[in-house]
Design an enzyme around this catalytic site. Structure first.
Site, mmCIF file in Angstrom:
data_model
loop_
_atom_site.group_PDB
_atom_site.id
_atom_site.type_symbol
_atom_site.label_atom_id
_atom_site.label_comp_id
_atom_site.label_asym_id
_atom_site.label_seq_id
_atom_site.Cartn_x
_atom_site.Cartn_y
_atom_site.Cartn_z
ATOM 1 N N LEU A 155 -5.852 -8.711 -26.081
ATOM 2 C CA LEU A 155 -6.078 -9.977 -26.774
ATOM 3 C C LEU A 155 -5.872 -9.796 -28.279
ATOM 4 C CD1 LEU A 155 -6.888 -12.841 -25.739
ATOM 5 C CD2 LEU A 155 -9.151 -12.395 -26.699
ATOM 6 N N GLY A 156 -4.642 -9.392 -28.643
ATOM 7 C CA GLY A 156 -4.258 -9.333 -30.045
ATOM 8 C C GLY A 156 -3.653 -10.665 -30.473
ATOM 9 N N ILE A 158 -0.595 -11.853 -30.167
ATOM 10 C CA ILE A 158 0.231 -12.493 -29.146
ATOM 11 C C ILE A 158 -0.623 -12.915 -27.952
ATOM 12 C CG2 ILE A 158 2.110 -12.100 -27.510
ATOM 13 C CD1 ILE A 158 3.402 -10.317 -29.704
ATOM 14 N N ARG A 178 -9.790 -2.845 -25.290
ATOM 15 C CA ARG A 178 -10.580 -1.628 -25.490
ATOM 16 C C ARG A 178 -12.037 -1.991 -25.760
ATOM 17 N NH1 ARG A 178 -5.967 -0.427 -28.655
ATOM 18 N NH2 ARG A 178 -4.655 1.226 -27.783
ATOM 19 N N ARG A 235 5.531 -3.868 -23.371
ATOM 20 C CA ARG A 235 6.454 -2.745 -23.268
ATOM 21 C C ARG A 235 6.570 -2.381 -21.794
ATOM 22 N NH1 ARG A 235 7.917 -3.782 -27.645
ATOM 23 N NH2 ARG A 235 8.062 -2.456 -29.502
ATOM 24 N N ASP A 259 10.096 -9.197 -19.098
ATOM 25 C CA ASP A 259 11.010 -9.207 -20.247
ATOM 26 C C ASP A 259 11.321 -7.802 -20.716
ATOM 27 O OD1 ASP A 259 12.510 -10.463 -22.359
ATOM 28 O OD2 ASP A 259 10.873 -9.980 -23.737
ATOM 29 N N GLU A 264 14.857 0.685 -20.686
ATOM 30 C CA GLU A 264 15.840 -0.331 -21.086
ATOM 31 C C GLU A 264 17.104 0.314 -21.656
ATOM 32 O OE1 GLU A 264 13.945 -2.934 -23.879
ATOM 33 O OE2 GLU A 264 12.389 -3.518 -22.463
ATOM 34 N N HIS A 282 14.768 -8.369 -22.586
ATOM 35 C CA HIS A 282 13.932 -8.138 -23.773
ATOM 36 C C HIS A 282 14.217 -9.195 -24.853
ATOM 37 C CE1 HIS A 282 11.586 -4.806 -26.059
ATOM 38 N NE2 HIS A 282 11.228 -6.013 -26.460
#
Length: 316
Positions: A155-156, A158, A178, A235, A259, A264, A282
């Site tokens: 929950l940052g 983004i 965390r 990621r 995505d 990749e 991506h």
């Protein structure tokens, strides 16, 4: 801003054209392929005072050691997991990234992938384009988005933007971090397995790096369950990709919107044949608006550094 002495800068790997134009107006730019032989760099490249790269290219310890005059690494990304930050700190090399300016576009794509996956949008598009619908083939019924329990892993900035977009339709929004946040109405679940078990949809929005590798493992996917859907705009390394492919193939989860991938641009071949998977190359921040803002922020950080001012968005 212009610099009379045009400090030497390495453009490491492929860069955004608008960013390259800005660099070339200010600096003496030397392009260096991401797979270049670092042991044979010419003196004018070794004299570079700054390095600019995309987040997926980053800068290893070997790259830093090959550029003895390096003062700053400007990343065209939020993620900096491909930069050896400890090595940069030890060598006194500053590192900047581009947070905030791409938050909305990445969050938009996460929500788009959620709807595309649950409502079979990509599979139905293929059905129409192939002529199968016209020939009488009926599309499969999809599931519903409204009322689902949405779990956000990370929950940052983004993650919060994703939650805000889904508040009007979600039955409940959960998150796993965390540590618990004190400024959100969403429900915190401390145990990762319990978090997955309580979620109908799991959206991966955490940062990358070694500590997050395979954070979403076979046990979490099992807990998500046969009606669960996973979305990843973080990621590829955050999800155990082999476990994900197996869970999808065995129908132990219902679908995935991806995505990002572990290696990749390679995508596991099995995913390419699955109608319950929506794939993107991506594209989280890949809008004209975000990429311009990201480039402007890279340039602003370099300008601040060479003017002897604090970086706008420092990592180190």
């Amino acid at each position: 801003m212009t610099y009379p002495d045009r400090p030497p800068v390495v453009a490491y790997g492929r860069l955004n054209p608008y960013l390259m134009e800005g660099l070339e107006r200010r600096f003496t730019v030397h392009s260096l392929p991401a797979d270049a032989d670092l042991t044979t760099l010419p003196p004018h490249v070794r004299a570079a005072r700054a390095l600019v790269s995309f987040g997926s290219t980053g800068a290893s310890a070997a790259v830093m050691d090959a550029l003895p005059a390096l003062e700053i690494i400007g990343l065209f990304s939020v993620g900096y997991d491909k930069v050896d930050v400890d090595h940069a700190r030890a060598k006194g090399i500053r590192v900047s990234n581009t947070p905030d300016v791409l938050t909305d576009d990445v969050a938009d794509l996460a929500v788009g992938l959620l709807y595309a996956t649950i409502r079979n949008i990509a599979a139905n598009d293929r059905l129409v384009r192939s002529g199968a619908w016209e020939r009488g083939e009926a599309p499969a019924l999809s599931a519903r988005v409204t009322g689902r329990r949405i779990g956000i892993l990370g929950l940052g900035r983004i993650g919060r933007a994703i939650g805000k977009r889904l508040e009007p339709v979600a039955g409940q929004i959960l998150y796993h971090n965390r540590r618990e946040a004190t400024d959100t109405p969403y429900t915190y679940v401390a145990d990762a397995i319990d978090f997955a078990r309580q979620s109908d949809v799991l959206i991966v929005a955490t940062s990358g790096g070694p500590e997050a590798a395979s954070l979403v493992d076979a046990a979490m996917l099992e807990a998500l369950g046969p009606e669960g859907v996973i979305i990843n705009i973080s990621r590829g390394s955050v999800i155990d990709e082999d476990a994900l492919v197996a869970a999808l193939a065995d129908k132990r989860i219902a679908g995935a919107g991806l995505d990002v991938f572990a290696a990749e641009p390679h995508v596991p071949p099995a995913l390419l044949t699955m109608d319950n998977v929506v794939l993107q190359p991506h594209q989280g921040s890949a809008t004209v608006h975000s990429r311009k803002a990201m480039a402007d922020l890279v340039l602003a950080n370099l300008d601040a550094h060479f003017a002897g001012k604090p970086l706008l968005t420092p990592v180190v």
